[in-house]
Design a protein around this motif. Sequence first.
Motif, PDB file in Angstrom:
ATOM      1  N   ALA A   1      -5.327   3.290   5.293  1.00 35.57           N
ATOM      2  CA  ALA A   1      -6.396   2.580   4.564  1.00 35.57           C
ATOM      3  C   ALA A   1      -7.354   1.918   5.540  1.00 35.57           C
ATOM      4  CB  ALA A   1      -5.784   1.543   3.630  1.00 35.57           C
ATOM      5  N   SER A   2      -8.640   2.017   5.216  1.00 39.92           N
ATOM      6  CA  SER A   2      -9.660   1.509   6.144  1.00 39.92           C
ATOM      7  C   SER A   2     -10.298   0.199   5.687  1.00 39.92           C
ATOM      8  CB  SER A   2     -10.772   2.557   6.325  1.00 39.92           C
ATOM      9  OG  SER A   2     -11.339   2.897   5.059  1.00 39.92           O
ATOM     10  N   SER A   3      -9.971  -0.226   4.469  1.00 44.04           N
ATOM     11  CA  SER A   3     -10.574  -1.468   3.969  1.00 44.04           C
ATOM     12  C   SER A   3      -9.503  -2.368   3.378  1.00 44.04           C
ATOM     13  CB  SER A   3     -11.621  -1.153   2.901  1.00 44.04           C
ATOM     14  OG  SER A   3     -11.005  -0.648   1.721  1.00 44.04           O
ATOM     15  N   GLU A   4      -9.822  -3.661   3.305  1.00 44.54           N
ATOM     16  CA  GLU A   4      -8.886  -4.614   2.713  1.00 44.54           C
ATOM     17  C   GLU A   4      -8.658  -4.308   1.241  1.00 44.54           C
ATOM     18  OE1 GLU A   4      -9.885  -8.648   3.343  1.00 44.54           O
ATOM     19  OE2 GLU A   4      -9.774  -8.537   5.538  1.00 44.54           O
ATOM     20  N   ALA A   5      -9.714  -3.854   0.564  1.00 39.50           N
ATOM     21  CA  ALA A   5      -9.589  -3.534  -0.862  1.00 39.50           C
ATOM     22  C   ALA A   5      -8.594  -2.394  -1.071  1.00 39.50           C
ATOM     23  CB  ALA A   5     -10.953  -3.160  -1.435  1.00 39.50           C
ATOM     24  N   ASP A   6      -8.686  -1.359  -0.214  1.00 35.45           N
ATOM     25  CA  ASP A   6      -7.758  -0.247  -0.331  1.00 35.45           C
ATOM     26  C   ASP A   6      -6.330  -0.689  -0.022  1.00 35.45           C
ATOM     27  OD1 ASP A   6      -9.761   1.472  -1.020  1.00 35.45           O
ATOM     28  OD2 ASP A   6     -10.030   2.294   0.992  1.00 35.45           O
ATOM     29  N   LYS A   7      -6.175  -1.516   1.015  1.00 39.25           N
ATOM     30  CA  LYS A   7      -4.848  -2.000   1.373  1.00 39.25           C
ATOM     31  C   LYS A   7      -4.246  -2.846   0.251  1.00 39.25           C
ATOM     32  CE  LYS A   7      -5.071  -1.865   6.418  1.00 39.25           C
ATOM     33  NZ  LYS A   7      -4.854  -2.591   7.678  1.00 39.25           N
ATOM     34  N   ARG A   8      -5.079  -3.636  -0.376  1.00 40.11           N
ATOM     35  CA  ARG A   8      -4.592  -4.463  -1.487  1.00 40.11           C
ATOM     36  C   ARG A   8      -4.126  -3.581  -2.651  1.00 40.11           C
ATOM     37  NH1 ARG A   8      -4.515  -9.381  -3.737  1.00 40.11           N
ATOM     38  NH2 ARG A   8      -4.817  -9.540  -5.983  1.00 40.11           N
ATOM     39  N   ALA A   9      -4.917  -2.554  -2.965  1.00 37.11           N
ATOM     40  CA  ALA A   9      -4.553  -1.654  -4.058  1.00 37.11           C
ATOM     41  C   ALA A   9      -3.243  -0.938  -3.764  1.00 37.11           C
ATOM     42  CB  ALA A   9      -5.674  -0.641  -4.296  1.00 37.11           C
ATOM     43  N   ILE A  10      -3.091  -0.488  -2.516  1.00 35.73           N
ATOM     44  CA  ILE A  10      -1.863   0.207  -2.140  1.00 35.73           C
ATOM     45  C   ILE A  10      -0.672  -0.749  -2.158  1.00 35.73           C
ATOM     46  CG2 ILE A  10      -0.700   1.441  -0.271  1.00 35.73           C
ATOM     47  CD1 ILE A  10      -3.517   2.461   0.547  1.00 35.73           C
ATOM     48  N   SER A  11      -0.894  -1.983  -1.737  1.00 34.72           N
ATOM     49  CA  SER A  11       0.177  -2.990  -1.757  1.00 34.72           C
ATOM     50  C   SER A  11       0.645  -3.260  -3.176  1.00 34.72           C
ATOM     51  CB  SER A  11      -0.310  -4.290  -1.113  1.00 34.72           C
ATOM     52  OG  SER A  11      -0.638  -4.102   0.243  1.00 34.72           O
ATOM     53  N   LEU A  12      -0.302  -3.361  -4.100  1.00 35.73           N
ATOM     54  CA  LEU A  12       0.061  -3.591  -5.503  1.00 35.73           C
ATOM     55  C   LEU A  12       0.835  -2.392  -6.063  1.00 35.73           C
ATOM     56  CD1 LEU A  12      -3.257  -5.217  -6.813  1.00 35.73           C
ATOM     57  CD2 LEU A  12      -1.045  -6.352  -6.469  1.00 35.73           C
ATOM     58  N   SER A  13       0.410  -1.178  -5.672  1.00 37.42           N
ATOM     59  CA  SER A  13       1.114   0.022  -6.114  1.00 37.42           C
ATOM     60  C   SER A  13       2.518   0.069  -5.520  1.00 37.42           C
ATOM     61  CB  SER A  13       0.326   1.268  -5.703  1.00 37.42           C
ATOM     62  OG  SER A  13       0.998   2.439  -6.106  1.00 37.42           O
ATOM     63  N   PHE A  14       2.656  -0.373  -4.275  1.00 36.64           N
ATOM     64  CA  PHE A  14       3.956  -0.418  -3.607  1.00 36.64           C
ATOM     65  C   PHE A  14       4.905  -1.348  -4.360  1.00 36.64           C
ATOM     66  CE2 PHE A  14       7.061  -1.755  -0.476  1.00 36.64           C
ATOM     67  CZ  PHE A  14       7.300  -0.608   0.274  1.00 36.64           C
ATOM     68  N   ILE A  15       4.395  -2.523  -4.728  1.00 38.12           N
ATOM     69  CA  ILE A  15       5.213  -3.499  -5.467  1.00 38.12           C
ATOM     70  C   ILE A  15       5.598  -2.944  -6.837  1.00 38.12           C
ATOM     71  CG2 ILE A  15       5.180  -5.768  -6.559  1.00 38.12           C
ATOM     72  CD1 ILE A  15       3.399  -6.687  -4.199  1.00 38.12           C
ATOM     73  N   ALA A  16       4.638  -2.285  -7.496  1.00 38.43           N
ATOM     74  CA  ALA A  16       4.929  -1.708  -8.813  1.00 38.43           C
ATOM     75  C   ALA A  16       6.012  -0.636  -8.706  1.00 38.43           C
ATOM     76  CB  ALA A  16       3.652  -1.111  -9.410  1.00 38.43           C
ATOM     77  N   THR A  17       5.975   0.130  -7.610  1.00 38.96           N
ATOM     78  CA  THR A  17       6.983   1.160  -7.396  1.00 38.96           C
ATOM     79  C   THR A  17       8.362   0.543  -7.176  1.00 38.96           C
ATOM     80  OG1 THR A  17       5.328   2.652  -6.458  1.00 38.96           O
ATOM     81  CG2 THR A  17       7.628   3.131  -5.961  1.00 38.96           C
ATOM     82  N   LEU A  18       8.411  -0.565  -6.435  1.00 38.45           N
ATOM     83  CA  LEU A  18       9.676  -1.277  -6.259  1.00 38.45           C
ATOM     84  C   LEU A  18      10.233  -1.720  -7.615  1.00 38.45           C
ATOM     85  CD1 LEU A  18       8.920  -3.580  -3.169  1.00 38.45           C
ATOM     86  CD2 LEU A  18      10.439  -1.590  -3.226  1.00 38.45           C
ATOM     87  N   ASP A  19       9.357  -2.235  -8.465  1.00 38.75           N
ATOM     88  CA  ASP A  19       9.791  -2.679  -9.798  1.00 38.75           C
ATOM     89  C   ASP A  19      10.335  -1.506 -10.616  1.00 38.75           C
ATOM     90  OD1 ASP A  19       9.046  -5.265  -9.206  1.00 38.75           O
ATOM     91  OD2 ASP A  19       7.093  -5.136 -10.199  1.00 38.75           O
ATOM     92  N   GLN A  20       9.649  -0.366 -10.520  1.00 41.28           N
ATOM     93  CA  GLN A  20      10.085   0.817 -11.266  1.00 41.28           C
ATOM     94  C   GLN A  20      11.423   1.322 -10.734  1.00 41.28           C
ATOM     95  OE1 GLN A  20       6.666   3.190 -10.520  1.00 41.28           O
ATOM     96  NE2 GLN A  20       5.368   2.016 -11.907  1.00 41.28           N
ATOM     97  N   ARG A  21      11.584   1.311  -9.424  1.00 44.35           N
ATOM     98  CA  ARG A  21      12.855   1.727  -8.823  1.00 44.35           C
ATOM     99  C   ARG A  21      14.001   0.853  -9.326  1.00 44.35           C
ATOM    100  NH1 ARG A  21      13.851  -0.123  -2.869  1.00 44.35           N
ATOM    101  NH2 ARG A  21      14.084  -2.019  -4.103  1.00 44.35           N
ATOM    102  N   ASP A  22      13.788  -0.465  -9.300  1.00 46.38           N
ATOM    103  CA  ASP A  22      14.839  -1.395  -9.721  1.00 46.38           C
ATOM    104  C   ASP A  22      15.129  -1.255 -11.208  1.00 46.38           C
ATOM    105  OD1 ASP A  22      14.899  -2.249  -7.125  1.00 46.38           O
ATOM    106  OD2 ASP A  22      13.755  -4.089  -7.474  1.00 46.38           O
ATOM    107  N   ALA A  23      14.075  -0.989 -11.993  1.00 49.76           N
ATOM    108  CA  ALA A  23      14.271  -0.818 -13.438  1.00 49.76           C
ATOM    109  C   ALA A  23      15.112   0.424 -13.724  1.00 49.76           C
ATOM    110  CB  ALA A  23      12.919  -0.718 -14.142  1.00 49.76           C
ATOM    111  N   ARG A  24      14.876   1.501 -12.985  1.00 50.33           N
ATOM    112  CA  ARG A  24      15.659   2.718 -13.185  1.00 50.33           C
ATOM    113  C   ARG A  24      17.107   2.525 -12.742  1.00 50.33           C
ATOM    114  NH1 ARG A  24      13.382   5.192 -17.164  1.00 50.33           N
ATOM    115  NH2 ARG A  24      11.137   5.415 -16.856  1.00 50.33           N
ATOM    116  N   ASP A  25      17.309   1.745 -11.697  1.00 49.03           N
ATOM    117  CA  ASP A  25      18.678   1.467 -11.277  1.00 49.03           C
ATOM    118  C   ASP A  25      19.402   0.640 -12.332  1.00 49.03           C
ATOM    119  OD1 ASP A  25      20.787   1.588  -9.166  1.00 49.03           O
ATOM    120  OD2 ASP A  25      20.539  -0.589  -9.211  1.00 49.03           O
TER     121      ASP A  25
END
Length: 280
Positions: free
Chosen positions: A192-216
Amino acid sequence: MALAGCATAPNVEQIPPFRQGVVIADQQTTQAFVEINSFLRERQIDRVMLQPSISETQIVTVLAPEDVEKWHRAFGLMDKYARSVQALLDPKIRAGVEQELAGLGAAIGAVGDDQLPSGVAAGFSTLGGLLVQIKTQRDAMAAIRKADPGVQAVFKTMMAAIGEDKDDAIRGTVRSSWQVVLAVKSAQFLRASSEADKRAISLSFIATLDQRDARDLSLVSLRRSLGLLADAHAELAAGRANGARDLLALLRDEHARWADRQEQIEKARREEAAEHEGES
């Protein structure tokens, strides 16, 4: 948890809830596995997008359809056992049921290890051997008591196959698949080349963690349902019909909570898809 009820032998009305519990656990297993596969296949899109081409081999199915079918077959055998015990408890139709149970034991013994979930065949081998011995047993309660160690072995091996902790058995396999998805997001973050992109990816990363834990948690709930079924049968074998009834009520409550949790996950999934569609 204290279970109410006096030590009364189960009757024909007590086994149908046990059969219903087997069906509920079967449905919960199939739905959990199918939804885990669906979720993880979707999450592999990000990884494929980093490749120059796309092919079927790049989309990994965590739990193969044939493995899901093996679990359905295992529950089908347990349903046949419950159906036979239900008949044995009914004086109107109990004639010949002990031979039917013995025949089921022989049939279970003929099921190959490759036709059942990994690690579960040993439990069914124990149950099958005990059912064969019931061919001369006309007393329903005695038959249930004799079969109980085998029933416990089946559900114990099923629980072990799901996984005692997050890194074990099926739970561990699923978690490893999520780690691949998270690794892709980490690579995206580095690119990612911008803070906005990094923020979006970070939020997606956190959402993925939540989904992983929910499936477990979905798999943890399934293990709990299997444990409740095992305990309910033990109560029936001990002549505590009310205790079995209470445990099966807990199983139904567990499934209701599981289904509600799945709906919430699906809702979040739809909202995320709509958000991505809006961004594009």
